[in-house]
Design an enzyme around this catalytic site. Structure first.
Site, PDB file in Angstrom:
ATOM      1  N   LYS A 112       0.836  -1.210   0.000  1.00  0.00           N
ATOM      2  CA  LYS A 112       0.000   0.000   0.000  1.00  0.00           C
ATOM      3  C   LYS A 112       0.866   1.253   0.000  1.00  0.00           C
ATOM      4  O   LYS A 112       0.531   2.231  -0.667  1.00  0.00           O
ATOM      5  CB  LYS A 112      -0.952   0.002   1.196  1.00  0.00           C
ATOM      6  N   LYS A 195      -5.908 -10.367  -6.010  1.00  0.00           N
ATOM      7  CA  LYS A 195      -7.122 -10.580  -5.219  1.00  0.00           C
ATOM      8  C   LYS A 195      -8.161  -9.506  -5.531  1.00  0.00           C
ATOM      9  O   LYS A 195      -7.810  -8.380  -5.895  1.00  0.00           O
ATOM     10  CB  LYS A 195      -6.801 -10.603  -3.718  1.00  0.00           C
ATOM     11  N   LYS A 198     -11.195  -3.813  -2.725  1.00  0.00           N
ATOM     12  CA  LYS A 198     -11.920  -2.559  -2.943  1.00  0.00           C
ATOM     13  C   LYS A 198     -10.975  -1.426  -3.304  1.00  0.00           C
ATOM     14  O   LYS A 198     -11.348  -0.510  -3.996  1.00  0.00           O
ATOM     15  CB  LYS A 198     -12.797  -2.196  -1.757  1.00  0.00           C
TER      16      LYS A 198
HETATM   17  N1  AQP Z   1     -10.260 -11.123  -2.338  1.00  0.00           N
HETATM   18  C1  AQP Z   1     -10.436 -11.620  -1.132  1.00  0.00           C
HETATM   19  N2  AQP Z   1     -10.577 -12.957  -0.961  1.00  0.00           N
HETATM   20  C2  AQP Z   1     -10.768 -13.484   0.280  1.00  0.00           C
HETATM   21  N3  AQP Z   1     -10.852 -12.726   1.402  1.00  0.00           N
HETATM   22  C3  AQP Z   1     -10.727 -11.391   1.274  1.00  0.00           C
HETATM   23  N4  AQP Z   1     -10.770 -10.376   2.176  1.00  0.00           N
HETATM   24  C4  AQP Z   1     -10.594  -9.207   1.520  1.00  0.00           C
HETATM   25  N5  AQP Z   1     -10.427  -9.432   0.207  1.00  0.00           N
HETATM   26  C5  AQP Z   1     -10.510 -10.779   0.016  1.00  0.00           C
HETATM   27  C6  AQP Z   1     -10.998 -10.556   3.606  1.00  0.00           C
HETATM   28  O1  AQP Z   1     -12.060  -9.696   3.991  1.00  0.00           O
HETATM   29  C7  AQP Z   1     -11.914  -9.387   5.372  1.00  0.00           C
HETATM   30  C8  AQP Z   1     -12.199  -7.923   5.600  1.00  0.00           C
HETATM   31  O2  AQP Z   1     -11.101  -7.199   5.214  1.00  0.00           O
HETATM   32  P1  AQP Z   1     -10.844  -5.688   5.419  1.00  0.00           P
HETATM   33  O3  AQP Z   1     -11.960  -4.970   5.999  1.00  0.00           O
HETATM   34  O4  AQP Z   1      -9.504  -5.543   6.027  1.00  0.00           O
HETATM   35  O5  AQP Z   1     -10.814  -5.343   3.974  1.00  0.00           O
HETATM   36  P2  AQP Z   1      -9.606  -5.435   3.110  1.00  0.00           P
HETATM   37  O6  AQP Z   1      -8.745  -6.630   3.313  1.00  0.00           O
HETATM   38  O7  AQP Z   1      -8.970  -4.134   3.303  1.00  0.00           O
HETATM   39  O8  AQP Z   1     -10.420  -5.605   1.811  1.00  0.00           O
HETATM   40  P3  AQP Z   1      -9.889  -5.186   0.484  1.00  0.00           P
HETATM   41  O9  AQP Z   1     -10.991  -5.121  -0.464  1.00  0.00           O
HETATM   42  O10 AQP Z   1      -8.740  -6.047   0.152  1.00  0.00           O
HETATM   43  O11 AQP Z   1      -9.449  -3.708   0.789  1.00  0.00           O
HETATM   44  P4  AQP Z   1      -8.100  -3.056   0.508  1.00  0.00           P
HETATM   45  O12 AQP Z   1      -8.028  -3.058  -0.971  1.00  0.00           O
HETATM   46  O13 AQP Z   1      -8.262  -1.697   1.121  1.00  0.00           O
HETATM   47  O14 AQP Z   1      -7.037  -3.883   1.155  1.00  0.00           O
HETATM   48  C9  AQP Z   1     -10.501  -9.815   5.769  1.00  0.00           C
HETATM   49  O15 AQP Z   1     -10.574 -10.989   6.553  1.00  0.00           O
HETATM   50  C10 AQP Z   1      -9.836 -10.094   4.463  1.00  0.00           C
HETATM   51  O16 AQP Z   1      -8.866 -11.120   4.581  1.00  0.00           O
END
Ligand code: AQP
Length: 332
Positions: A112, A195, A198
């Site tokens: 990031k 993956k 968002k």
């Molecule tokens: N692609 C994915 N496949 C499986 N699990 C996923 N998680 C996120 N993306 C995938 C799981 O969702 C949970 C919530 O995560 P978070 O709120 O920390 O969101 P995140 O990981 O920040 O989600 P994003 O979409 O990947 O956001 P960014 O892009 O900001 O990092 C976690 O348990 C995560 O593992």
């Protein structure tokens, strides 16, 4: 009953299929087998700049989605992280036990901050995994259902728990990540080597639970597939088709081999058309329920107050024993 804890950020207007299949789906089932604590982690959501009004709204929308997919305040403790001040308090203590080099090795931070530019990344983004460790350790969680991307943060959490216990006496339970292999990493529909995310997926690669269902259907139908025509499960050679099979199986309950058999001799188009229908059927009731919960914000807030009180009971007991072990003089 073993204790489970997990959290999700309110950083978007909707969760996506990766969040649901990788993590939240397991939260729902674990309500029946575990003493469950689930939270919307708003402190984590401000590491990269945010808009206060949107954060407030997204926190409620997050909660409504969690309820819509089956979290039940009668069977689990559901709360918002900032309602429990002990998270930030424990994070400070753990940050004093974390090596700078150790924190610098966190891959999510490296990815990031590389995207944002090191100078523009906040210290909060850097210490994020330490706050996450505090989230988990405060509740003495045995298991933490997360996606594959969180494995390294879970290792850090275990290391910090072990280090604290070694220095100051047995205080924390060492938590285990609960990662379901099949759905641990749902991939971007347009770039099935990354993956679904968002922050980094293009809108076309991301299926959002709250977007218009025809839009989701269109995204499924235009998902990137692989060379060849055969529908087989082979994540290395055919990541696109395999990702669609994973999603199909997880949403329909049909095992992947049964799907492969059912689509023998058929084309990618047939698979996508049917999966698009499955996705639409899946998101439609979630959207209806989310809306229903959002129609009564006072009720949501009441539920959160109850959740926060329950969470604080556990969190404050842990923090009190941490303060004592660390050697802070208790106030009169
Ligand atoms: N692609 C994915 N496949 C499986 N699990 C996923 N998680 C996120 N993306 C995938 C799981 O969702 C949970 C919530 O995560 P978070 O709120 O920390 O969101 P995140 O990981 O920040 O989600 P994003 O979409 O990947 O956001 P960014 O892009 O900001 O990092 C976690 O348990 C995560 O593992």
């Amino acid at each position: 009953r073993p204790r489970v804890l997990s959290g999700i950020q309110p950083t978007a207007d909707s969760y996506h299929l990766g969040n649901f299949l990788g993590a939240v789906r397991n939260w729902v089932t674990m309500q029946d087998t575990h003493d469950a604590f689930y939270m919307v982690v708003d402190l984590h959501a401000i590491t990269g700049g945010h808009e206060p009004k949107a954060l407030r709204e997204r926190t409620r929308v997050s909660l409504a989605q969690l309820l819509a997919v089956g979290l039940d305040p009668q069977r689990s403790t559901i709360f918002v992280q900032s309602h429990v001040p002990e998270h930030a308090q424990l994070a400070w203590i753990l940050s004093c036990l974390t090596g700078f080099g150790e924190a610098s090795r966190m891959v999510q931070f490296k990815d990031k901050s590389a995207k944002q530019g090191a100078d523009r990344s906040s210290v909060g983004l850097f210490t994020y995994p330490i706050l996450q460790a505090a989230d988990i350790l405060l509740y003495q969680a045995d298991e933490v259902p997360v996606g594959e991307d969180q494995r390294q943060h879970m290792e850090l959490t275990r290391d910090l728990a072990g280090r604290f216990n070694g220095l100051f006496g047995q205080t924390f339970t060492l938590p285990r990540p609960y990662i379901v292999k099949e759905t641990a990493k749902i991939l971007d529909l347009q770039d099935p080597t990354s993956k679904m995310s968002k922050s980094s997926s293009s809108p076309a690669g991301l299926i959002e639970l709250l977007e218009e269902p025809p839009r989701s259907a269109k995204k499924v139908k235009s998902a990137v597939t692989d060379t060849g025509r055969e529908i087989i499960y082979d994540p290395v050679e055919k990541p696109g088709v395999s990702n669609l099979l994973t999603i199909f199986s997880a949403l329909s309950g049909r095992p992947v081999p049964a799907l492969v058999e059912a689509y023998e001799g058929k084309g990618y188009g047939d698979l996508k058309k049917d999966l698009a229908e499955v996705v639409v059927e899946f998101v439609t009731p979630i959207q209806r329920e989310t809306k229903r919960f959002l129609d009564d914000p006072a009720e949501l807030d009441k539920m959160l107050a109850i959740g926060a009180a329950k969470a604080r009971e556990v969190a404050s007991a842990t923090l009190a024993s941490v303060y004592d072990r660390v050697g802070f003089l208790p106030p009169l």
